[in-house]
Design a protein around this motif. Sequence first.
Motif, PDB file in Angstrom:
ATOM      1  N   LYS A  59     -12.083  -1.301  -2.950  1.00 54.90           N
ATOM      2  CA  LYS A  59     -11.390  -0.490  -1.944  1.00 54.90           C
ATOM      3  C   LYS A  59     -10.009  -1.058  -1.651  1.00 54.90           C
ATOM      4  O   LYS A  59      -9.043  -0.310  -1.467  1.00 54.90           O
ATOM      5  CB  LYS A  59     -12.221  -0.432  -0.668  1.00 54.90           C
ATOM      6  N   LEU A  60      -9.897  -2.377  -1.616  1.00 57.23           N
ATOM      7  CA  LEU A  60      -8.577  -2.984  -1.389  1.00 57.23           C
ATOM      8  C   LEU A  60      -7.631  -2.675  -2.534  1.00 57.23           C
ATOM      9  O   LEU A  60      -6.430  -2.464  -2.323  1.00 57.23           O
ATOM     10  CB  LEU A  60      -8.733  -4.501  -1.227  1.00 57.23           C
ATOM     11  N   GLU A  61      -8.161  -2.664  -3.756  1.00 58.83           N
ATOM     12  CA  GLU A  61      -7.320  -2.293  -4.912  1.00 58.83           C
ATOM     13  C   GLU A  61      -6.767  -0.878  -4.723  1.00 58.83           C
ATOM     14  O   GLU A  61      -5.583  -0.627  -4.962  1.00 58.83           O
ATOM     15  CB  GLU A  61      -8.141  -2.377  -6.201  1.00 58.83           C
ATOM     16  N   ARG A  62      -7.625   0.041  -4.288  1.00 63.20           N
ATOM     17  CA  ARG A  62      -7.164   1.419  -4.077  1.00 63.20           C
ATOM     18  C   ARG A  62      -6.111   1.485  -2.976  1.00 63.20           C
ATOM     19  O   ARG A  62      -5.163   2.283  -3.059  1.00 63.20           O
ATOM     20  CB  ARG A  62      -8.352   2.324  -3.743  1.00 63.20           C
ATOM     21  N   GLU A  63      -6.285   0.636  -1.938  1.00 59.39           N
ATOM     22  CA  GLU A  63      -5.322   0.649  -0.832  1.00 59.39           C
ATOM     23  C   GLU A  63      -3.936   0.223  -1.296  1.00 59.39           C
ATOM     24  O   GLU A  63      -2.922   0.655  -0.723  1.00 59.39           O
ATOM     25  CB  GLU A  63      -5.791  -0.279   0.300  1.00 59.39           C
ATOM     26  N   THR A  64      -3.845  -0.606  -2.327  1.00 56.05           N
ATOM     27  CA  THR A  64      -2.532  -1.052  -2.807  1.00 56.05           C
ATOM     28  C   THR A  64      -1.753   0.078  -3.463  1.00 56.05           C
ATOM     29  O   THR A  64      -0.558  -0.062  -3.730  1.00 56.05           O
ATOM     30  CB  THR A  64      -2.672  -2.214  -3.817  1.00 56.05           C
ATOM     31  N   TYR A  65      -2.408   1.200  -3.732  1.00 57.69           N
ATOM     32  CA  TYR A  65      -1.740   2.348  -4.355  1.00 57.69           C
ATOM     33  C   TYR A  65      -1.438   3.459  -3.356  1.00 57.69           C
ATOM     34  O   TYR A  65      -0.529   4.267  -3.588  1.00 57.69           O
ATOM     35  CB  TYR A  65      -2.604   2.924  -5.485  1.00 57.69           C
ATOM     36  N   ASN A  92      -1.958   3.148   0.492  1.00 61.02           N
ATOM     37  CA  ASN A  92      -1.787   2.782   1.893  1.00 61.02           C
ATOM     38  C   ASN A  92      -0.369   2.258   2.108  1.00 61.02           C
ATOM     39  O   ASN A  92       0.012   1.227   1.535  1.00 61.02           O
ATOM     40  CB  ASN A  92      -2.825   1.720   2.277  1.00 61.02           C
ATOM     41  N   ILE A  93       0.410   2.930   2.933  1.00 62.87           N
ATOM     42  CA  ILE A  93       1.806   2.537   3.158  1.00 62.87           C
ATOM     43  C   ILE A  93       1.897   1.119   3.717  1.00 62.87           C
ATOM     44  O   ILE A  93       2.763   0.332   3.330  1.00 62.87           O
ATOM     45  CB  ILE A  93       2.504   3.534   4.118  1.00 62.87           C
ATOM     46  N   GLU A  94       0.991   0.773   4.633  1.00 70.15           N
ATOM     47  CA  GLU A  94       0.998  -0.578   5.219  1.00 70.15           C
ATOM     48  C   GLU A  94       0.755  -1.631   4.143  1.00 70.15           C
ATOM     49  O   GLU A  94       1.412  -2.680   4.134  1.00 70.15           O
ATOM     50  CB  GLU A  94      -0.063  -0.681   6.307  1.00 70.15           C
ATOM     51  N   VAL A  95      -0.174  -1.368   3.232  1.00 68.13           N
ATOM     52  CA  VAL A  95      -0.463  -2.336   2.164  1.00 68.13           C
ATOM     53  C   VAL A  95       0.682  -2.390   1.161  1.00 68.13           C
ATOM     54  O   VAL A  95       1.036  -3.463   0.662  1.00 68.13           O
ATOM     55  CB  VAL A  95      -1.799  -1.985   1.470  1.00 68.13           C
ATOM     56  N   LEU A  96       1.286  -1.234   0.858  1.00 68.44           N
ATOM     57  CA  LEU A  96       2.443  -1.230  -0.039  1.00 68.44           C
ATOM     58  C   LEU A  96       3.565  -2.085   0.538  1.00 68.44           C
ATOM     59  O   LEU A  96       4.247  -2.828  -0.173  1.00 68.44           O
ATOM     60  CB  LEU A  96       2.924   0.210  -0.250  1.00 68.44           C
ATOM     61  N   TRP A  97       3.763  -1.984   1.853  1.00 65.91           N
ATOM     62  CA  TRP A  97       4.775  -2.809   2.516  1.00 65.91           C
ATOM     63  C   TRP A  97       4.369  -4.288   2.500  1.00 65.91           C
ATOM     64  O   TRP A  97       5.182  -5.151   2.172  1.00 65.91           O
ATOM     65  CB  TRP A  97       4.932  -2.342   3.965  1.00 65.91           C
ATOM     66  N   MET A 123      14.748   6.222   1.298  1.00 65.10           N
ATOM     67  CA  MET A 123      14.091   5.471   2.359  1.00 65.10           C
ATOM     68  C   MET A 123      13.352   4.288   1.739  1.00 65.10           C
ATOM     69  O   MET A 123      13.083   4.251   0.541  1.00 65.10           O
ATOM     70  CB  MET A 123      13.122   6.362   3.143  1.00 65.10           C
ATOM     71  N   SER A 124      13.015   3.310   2.546  1.00 64.57           N
ATOM     72  CA  SER A 124      12.293   2.123   2.079  1.00 64.57           C
ATOM     73  C   SER A 124      10.919   2.068   2.736  1.00 64.57           C
ATOM     74  O   SER A 124      10.651   2.762   3.720  1.00 64.57           O
ATOM     75  CB  SER A 124      13.082   0.854   2.421  1.00 64.57           C
ATOM     76  N   TYR A 125      10.048   1.213   2.217  1.00 63.45           N
ATOM     77  CA  TYR A 125       8.738   1.015   2.845  1.00 63.45           C
ATOM     78  C   TYR A 125       8.907   0.524   4.276  1.00 63.45           C
ATOM     79  O   TYR A 125       8.140   0.880   5.170  1.00 63.45           O
ATOM     80  CB  TYR A 125       7.915  -0.003   2.059  1.00 63.45           C
TER      81      TYR A 125
END
Length: 484
Positions: free
Chosen positions: A80-86, A88-93, A15-17
């Motif tokens: 917190k934004l740095e942590r979200e990049t690891y 959070n699916i929305e941020v990864l996308w 599957m993809s993001y």
Amino acid sequence: MHYKDKLSREQLMVMSYDTMIAPDNAVRLIDLMCKKFINEHPLDIKWKGMKNEGRKSYPPISMLALLVYGYFNGIASSRKLERETYRNIEVLWLMEGLQPDHWTICEFRRESETTMKSFLNAFRRFLLEGSYAQAEKIVFDGTKVKAYARREMLTVESIQEKLTDIDKSILEYLSKIEKADTQDNTLELAKAEIEVLKEKIKILESKKDKLKYAENELKESGEKYYAPNDTDAKLMKGREGKFPGYNAQVGVETKGHFILLERVTNEATDLLQLQDNVEGVEKETGIIPTEVSADKGFANTTQIVGIEKNGITQCYIPLIETQREKEEKEGFIFQYDKEKDLYICPQGLHLLLHAKNIKQKGRIYNIYKCHECNNCEKRSKCTNSKTGRILKRNIIQDEIDKYKEKIEGTYGKKKISERKCVVEHPFGTIKSLMGKFNLLLRGKTKVQIEFDYYTTAYNLKRLFNLAPFQQLFQEINEYKRAIG
């Protein structure tokens, strides 16, 4: 047990993001808007990575999108934004696998003034051209936000007290050093103690230099309070008491309730903000409003009359009740005779012109004085002056009287009552996004950048609630207006 079956954590999935993000997820619109802004309207900005040398940098489009997404979801902290990049699916996308550290995010935000302002301008034009907003009718308001600084602000007196305490501590440390130095033993322990004391003195001397600098700044500026952590912040008074902060101004249009003006000032009141706000709307949108309204904090009659003379024919700002108006309610009315240029008191005595064009607090008055008060039976209720009752008349009083008649009419009262329905909701949303700690950047220029992100987040939320996703996606994708 009658429970649902779970998938194995070790099971491999193809599957993809993109398949994890719903087709109508708001993050898709944020991504599209940022790409349209950067890719189709490149700015003359020297970002890192423009030269094909050294370590590769993160794309500005991705960094801008990350910050816009963060503020949209109430995540302002770079850590917190740095942590979200690891996680959070929305941020990864959104970031397409990029994971900048908190320092990179923070640095981009601090330096994104031009980028953010241009993005705002493009967004406003989209709203105005898409008939989501109109700039002819604007409601202004201001709110106090705490600066990224300690609540306690320095004064000349408090600085001098701190300097006295530091001098006492330094003398105590010097005395200990002298005592240790005169001892017969020269053990390593005694030497280490002396070095520790010297280091403490060095720290105190550094604090002393900073306090002296703050003292000089206070004396040169004429201000009473100073915030060492954010020197641009001024003493503000809000619901939580007094604190170092800024006065955040917004102009909200009445059609879609979008913010078309966001401006940060460090002036403690709104009294002198009306003219600057009107000019700000014209600068940001290219449109001069025809109708403006605000609360009593903006009740500067000089500015109100001034903007009405300059084309804004409809201004609805309630005025603060004056002492004379309070007296008139009690039947103590002074009548002005325009032909004779004098006032007549309730007892029939005359107040004659005493002085002309006296400037007080930014206003110009003519002064009228009564010379017949000595034998008046109501003198004790009228004035405590030994020389007689004095009245001030604004040189634009005729225009002020006409304005009062307008706002006290049925339509004027209606417009004033409608103000809260337009401007209070945006501030409520923004403060909800800010949370407890308010601002994270320091200095007026940087605070303006952060406030731009917050107002953008509000406008995005407002837009996404007004139109269907597919309609917005198509309109944004087809938007071709060039950024000026």
